[in-house]
Design an enzyme around this catalytic site. Structure first.
Site, PDB file in Angstrom:
ATOM      1  N   ASN A 152      43.713  32.895  75.283  1.00 31.19           N
ATOM      2  CA  ASN A 152      43.346  34.092  75.076  1.00 31.19           C
ATOM      3  C   ASN A 152      42.120  34.197  73.974  1.00 31.19           C
ATOM      4  O   ASN A 152      41.001  34.296  74.266  1.00 31.19           O
ATOM      5  CB  ASN A 152      44.435  35.244  74.828  1.00 31.19           C
ATOM      6  CG  ASN A 152      44.145  36.619  74.477  1.00 31.19           C
ATOM      7  OD1 ASN A 152      42.736  36.895  74.735  1.00 31.19           O
ATOM      8  ND2 ASN A 152      45.063  37.188  74.198  1.00 31.19           N
ATOM      9  N   ASP A 153      42.677  34.079  72.793  1.00 33.67           N
ATOM     10  CA  ASP A 153      41.640  34.029  71.592  1.00 33.67           C
ATOM     11  C   ASP A 153      40.688  33.252  71.698  1.00 33.67           C
ATOM     12  O   ASP A 153      39.550  33.640  71.277  1.00 33.67           O
ATOM     13  CB  ASP A 153      42.394  33.669  70.390  1.00 33.67           C
ATOM     14  CG  ASP A 153      43.495  34.786  69.960  1.00 33.67           C
ATOM     15  OD1 ASP A 153      43.356  36.006  70.555  1.00 33.67           O
ATOM     16  OD2 ASP A 153      44.606  34.444  69.282  1.00 33.67           O
ATOM     17  N   VAL A 154      40.596  32.055  72.443  1.00 32.04           N
ATOM     18  CA  VAL A 154      39.521  31.207  72.397  1.00 32.04           C
ATOM     19  C   VAL A 154      38.481  31.469  73.262  1.00 32.04           C
ATOM     20  O   VAL A 154      37.568  30.845  73.445  1.00 32.04           O
ATOM     21  CB  VAL A 154      40.068  29.743  72.742  1.00 32.04           C
ATOM     22  CG1 VAL A 154      40.898  29.221  71.520  1.00 32.04           C
ATOM     23  CG2 VAL A 154      40.699  29.771  73.966  1.00 32.04           C
ATOM     24  N   THR A 155      38.823  32.713  74.099  1.00 33.76           N
ATOM     25  CA  THR A 155      37.895  33.254  74.853  1.00 33.76           C
ATOM     26  C   THR A 155      37.073  34.557  74.577  1.00 33.76           C
ATOM     27  O   THR A 155      36.556  35.104  75.352  1.00 33.76           O
ATOM     28  CB  THR A 155      38.163  33.512  76.362  1.00 33.76           C
ATOM     29  OG1 THR A 155      39.488  34.150  76.385  1.00 33.76           O
ATOM     30  CG2 THR A 155      38.996  32.199  76.950  1.00 33.76           C
ATOM     31  N   ALA A 191      46.388  35.550  67.061  1.00 32.89           N
ATOM     32  CA  ALA A 191      45.460  36.095  66.066  1.00 32.89           C
ATOM     33  C   ALA A 191      45.829  37.772  66.103  1.00 32.89           C
ATOM     34  O   ALA A 191      45.406  38.458  65.024  1.00 32.89           O
ATOM     35  CB  ALA A 191      44.219  35.763  66.110  1.00 32.89           C
TER      36      ALA A 191
END
Lengths: 150, 465
Positions: B392-395, B433
């Site tokens: 999720n966060d890394v995209t 995050a």
């Protein structure tokens, strides 16, 4: 033509002169250095030898640099095996555990101390062995899974 | 065996350990490297036993100890599932840490065997080295246990914030220095014991405020600590193998921590201070009410069958769902139909460095189909489908555009540039995050809710029809 040869010659002479001067200075410094070193040796260090601690620090510093370059060259795909194998090799601390586990008190006064050392050493041997066998074998298991196409 | 030959053999062991790490520069040479490591270890152990031949009782204890520990280690190594590697590594760090503490204590009780002086007359330098090794080892031990508990979810992954935690840490740090000084000055074991106890406490207080998403940094950092602890003991023993290994492992862990921090665009200090991911950050705006486009496994199968190029982005959710095998099966079917499949790995995907790569390797995904962020990010523009499974966060494009976002500046995988983005998620929750992902609401995004493994399995079924 002869003019420039003359100039070159002069330059070479000047350079030689400068080099001679430097060499003299270096000689002077090295004499002084030897003098101080000898004095230092006479002061404290046994027999003029360098304390082994200094060598160990030197090796440690070099190994940090070697580690730095070697680890940067590790491909990111293998970062997990890197962690497990560093884990395994840091268990070379077992050498300390072996010393403690195998020690024998020579005098009565040493006997109780060596008993404690044996006990701590024994536990440390177990812990380090878990890591050595576990670390190397799990790394082996992971690495055997990495395959190329086809 | 003379002391000189022994020292040279330890040096050989140290060099073999360097080769072990060197081998990891490519999967092709890595197994050979691992063998060098084993040989190095055998040389170090044999040298110690030959130079300090133990008493009969001692030898018996050593054999029993190695049998128990080695048996347990081998058993764990064979049985542990690959998804549990982060916990395993954290657990192993704890063992190294505790072993360092015990060896330091052993050296204190039997100084002559360690060549550091007589009882009550240990050299001051050795006492300092011993204190360092014991303190770092103790911090590594309890810190790794906390990391282990958090990673295995026996303890909440959320940061636990003690009141006045920075003051507590500073006081513990100062007391470590004072206790070291007292120990060196008096040579009394009481101070060593207190030093170890204070270090145990510091290990706990250092790690509990750090949240689950920062665990890759923590695991790498503890890796580094275990190395420095070994080096400290190496100085006490004057053992080259230990000194070299400690330096190697210490710098290895430090570099991994740096890479992980860079992958999250966070400073090492801010990670260590902890507290990240506790409260929901990002732009406030009440409850999200926008609609997302939800799809079925059949829809996803249809889209992917008609695609020319698919990039798969795995994340921690794939590890949790153990979906890697089903995923590879899906990829195999698509490849047979002529679809080009690649995998994109973000540096901090998962719970430890390289976590995703190992899982994909376990599922028989060839490593030359798996790419790092900087090598593949430019290809999303040509991809028909970005298949995001458990990440999720890394995209999240907010990292590039939203300056108020908690993850602003973090390098991300540009999945939004693909023609269609398929998101496999358990629910609408935000990532670790605590940041909402704008991508979910875009027109070219399709959400597939549910367990990642089951979803992929139903896609496989639809593809087979």
């Amino acid at each position: 033509m002869t003019d420039s040869t003359q100039q070159l010659l002069e330059k070479a002479q000047a350079a030689a002169e400068a080099a001679r001067h430097l060499a003299e200075q270096a000689q002077h410094y090295s004499d002084e250095l030897a003098h101080t070193a000898a004095a230092a040796a006479a002061h404290g260090l046994a027999g003029g030898a360098i304390d082994p601690f200094v060598f160990r620090v030197a090796i440690f510093a070099m190994a940090v640099f070697v580690g730095y370059y070697v680890v940067w060259s590790v491909t990111p795909a293998l970062h997990t095996p890197l962690m497990s194998v560093t884990n395994a090799i840091s268990s070379v601390i077992i050498v300390g555990a072996l010393l403690a586990a195998g020690v024998e008190g020579m005098t009565a006064a040493e006997a109780s101390g060596s008993w404690w050392a044996n006990a701590f050493g024994f536990i440390a041997v177990i812990l380090a062995s878990v890591n050595i066998f576990g670390g190397f074998l799990v790394t082996e298991r992971m690495l055997s899974m990495y395959k190329k196409k086809g | 065996m003379s002391a000189n030959i022994a020292a040279l053999l330890y040096l050989v062991a140290g060099v073999l350990f360097i080769f072990a790490l060197r081998g990891l520069s490519s999967p092709a040479t890595s197994r050979e490297g691992n063998r060098y490591g084993m040989i190095g270890m055998a040389i170090a152990v044999a040298t110690t036993l030959l130079t300090h031949f133990p008493s009969f009782g001692g030898l018996l204890m050593i054999v029993i100890g190695v049998a128990i520990g080695g048996g347990a280690g081998a058993f764990i190594a064979q049985r542990v599932p690959m998804t549990k590697m982060p916990e395993l590594v954290a657990g192993f760090h704890a063992l190294v840490g505790l072993a360092a503490v015990l060896v330091a204590a052993g050296a204190f009780f039997a100084p002559r065997a360690f060549g550091i002086g007589d009882a009550n007359e240990i050299h001051a330098g050795s006492l300092v080295e011993m204190s360092l090794g014991a303190a770092i080892g103790a911090i590594t031990f309890t810190g790794s246990i906390i990391a282990f508990l958090k990673l295995s979810e026996r303890m909440t992954g959320k940061p636990i914030l003690l009141p006045e935690r920075h003051t507590i840490n500073i006081m513990l740090g100062v007391s470590l220095l004072a206790l070291t000084a007292l120990f060196v000055g008096t040579q009394s074991g009481v101070w060593l014991l207190l030093l170890i106890l204070a270090s145990f406490a510091l290990g706990v207080t250092l790690i509990i405020p750090i949240g689950g998403a920062d665990m890759p940094v923590v695991v790498s950092m503890l890796n580094s600590y275990s190395g420095w602890a070994a080096a400290g003991i190496g100085f006490t023993l004057g053992n080259l193998a230990l000194i070299i290994t400690g330096a190697l492992v210490g710098s290895s862990g430090a570099i991994l921590s740096y890479i992980m921090c860079k992958g999250m665009n966070r400073s090492f200090i801010s990670v260590i201070l902890g507290g990240f991911g506790g409260e929901v950050a990002g732009p406030a705006g009440g409850k999200e009410t926008r609609n997302v486009k939800q799809g079925s496994a059949e829809d996803a199968a249809y889209i992917m069958q008609n695609a020319g190029k698919i990039i798969i982005v795995p994340g921690y959710g794939m590890a949790v769902a153990q979906a890697q095998h089903a995923l590879r099966e899906m990829a195999d079917i698509l490849k047979k139909e002529g679809v080009d499949i690649k995998y994109a790995i973000h540096p901090v995907a998962g719970r430890m460095p390289g976590h995703m790569n190992v899982l994909l390797a376990e599922a028989n995904v060839p490593y030359d189909e798996v790419f790092e962020l900087e090598d593949i990010n430019s290809e999303f523009g040509q991809a028909d489908v970005a298949f995001v499974i458990g990440a999720n966060d890394v995209t999240n494009p907010a990292a590039k555009t939203d300056k108020t976002s908690a993850i602003y500046g973090m390098p991300i995988l540009d999945v939004e540039k693909a023609k269609t983005v398929l998101f496999l998620k358990r629910g609408m929750g935000s990532g670790y995050a605590g940041v909402e992902n704008e991508l979910f609401f875009r027109a070219n995004t399709m959400m597939l809710f549910g367990d990642a493994k089951k979803t992929v399995e139903s896609i496989v079924k639809s593809l087979a029809h």
